[in-house]
Design a protein around this motif. Structure first.
Motif: not given
Length: 326
Positions: A78-101
């Motif tokens: 998730a951190g690698a996706a957040a640091r990538a270019d914000a152009d929609g060519t790097t996505l991440v699929l995470s369990p919701d606990t990445v955001l909620t916990v």
């Protein structure tokens, strides 16, 4: 409120506007897509990601490459996706606990999924199965509860780490059953499963596809599933709600598709549209069902509102447990 009911209540939520439009959407994607996954190959996130990537690639005419970056409760990917270019060519699929916990547990560092990622779609939902080693001598939730209450020292349970779905599901069970067990965190679900198989710990809430072969072979005993409805893979295993006589209890989790904050709204909407259509396909739904996953494909707005609700749900649990790590 259960996830299906919550999602239904949000059904009228507005889709992200395409107002600026067509320019961003038409230019996406200009290169191959990377889809990051924070778990090793073979787990629910990885299976869902590869199914989705295959379908998305066919639709957009660009390769969609899945990259596994396990570690830190899915925070590495998730951190690698957040640091990538914000152009929609790097996505991440995470369990919701990445955001909620995780933002409550991983308090050091400069990454916060709730702040640094945009939610595109809830792709699928999944649950966990409560299993015990036969040596524990329990064959139902009622027997486990009774044994935990009578034990002179706490029974132990395994999870894949602090704040992961299996840990949270067990703590929700213990809170509702008003009993205590001792948490033994392992570095991922695979060693946690091995710990229960080997009798190092008595029980654990773990991924159904992972533990079900061991249940069928008699090496583990299945007590309950955490979802509102029984698992299609193990329909005879009761739900935790039924076992505890609490009809509204649903401890399900979600897999959320995300991109870096700042990704243009038309690009987010374009990916969201593909996600909704892909997750409606019968072959996709059937494939995921075979791995105890339920296809969803929500809108971005729905995903955000569901995450907000889940944050409120899990925050008191995290604080009660005093979960902190680096």
């Amino acid at each position: 409120m259960t996830f299906p009911r919550l999602l239904g209540a949000l059904g009228s939520a507005a889709m992200i506007a395409l107002a600026a439009g067509p320019v961003h959407a038409q230019s996406w994607p200009t290169k191959p897509i990377r889809l990051l996954v924070g778990s090793p190959p073979g787990g629910p996130s990885d299976i869902t990601a590869r199914t989705f990537a295959d379908q998305l690639g066919k639709r957009i005419g660009q390769p969609v490459v899945v990259e596994n970056r396990p570690g830190a409760g899915n925070n590495l990917a998730a951190g690698a996706a957040a640091r990538a270019d914000a152009d929609g060519t790097t996505l991440v699929l995470s369990p919701d606990t990445v955001l909620t916990v995780n933002p409550l547990v991983y308090t050091t560092g400069d990454f916060n999924a709730a702040r640094d990622l945009v939610n595109i779609s809830v792709i699928a939902s999944f649950s966990q199965m409560l299993v015990c080693n036969p040596s524990a001598g329990v064959r139902s939730v009622a027997e486990l509860t009774a044994k935990a209450k009578a034990a002179s020292s706490p029974l132990m349970y395994a999870s894949g780490g602090p704040g992961v779905p299996g840990h949270l599901a067990t703590e929700m069970f213990l809170e509702q059953a008003k009993v205590r067990m001792e948490h033994v965190p392992y570095r991922g679900p695979a060693p946690a499963t091995q710990a229960v198989l080997g009798g190092e710990v008595a029980c654990g809430f773990l991924a159904t596809p992972t533990v079900l072969p061991h249940v069928k072979s008699g090496r583990l005993v299945a007590l309950a599933v955490s979802s509102e409805a029984p698992s299609a893979l193990a329909p005879d295993v009761p739900t935790l709600a039924k076992a505890l006589n609490q009809p509204n209890l649903d401890v399900s989790f979600r897999l959320v598709l995300q991109a870096a904050k700042g990704t243009p709204a038309p690009v987010v909407a374009e990916i969201e549209k593909h996600a909704a259509e892909i997750m409606k396909q019968p072959e996709v739904r059937e494939r995921l069902k075979n791995y105890d996953l339920t296809a969803v494909g929500s809108s971005s707005a729905q995903a955000q509102q569901v995450m907000n609700a889940e944050m409120k749900r899990w925050e008191p649990v995290v604080k009660r447990l005093g979960l902190k790590t680096e």
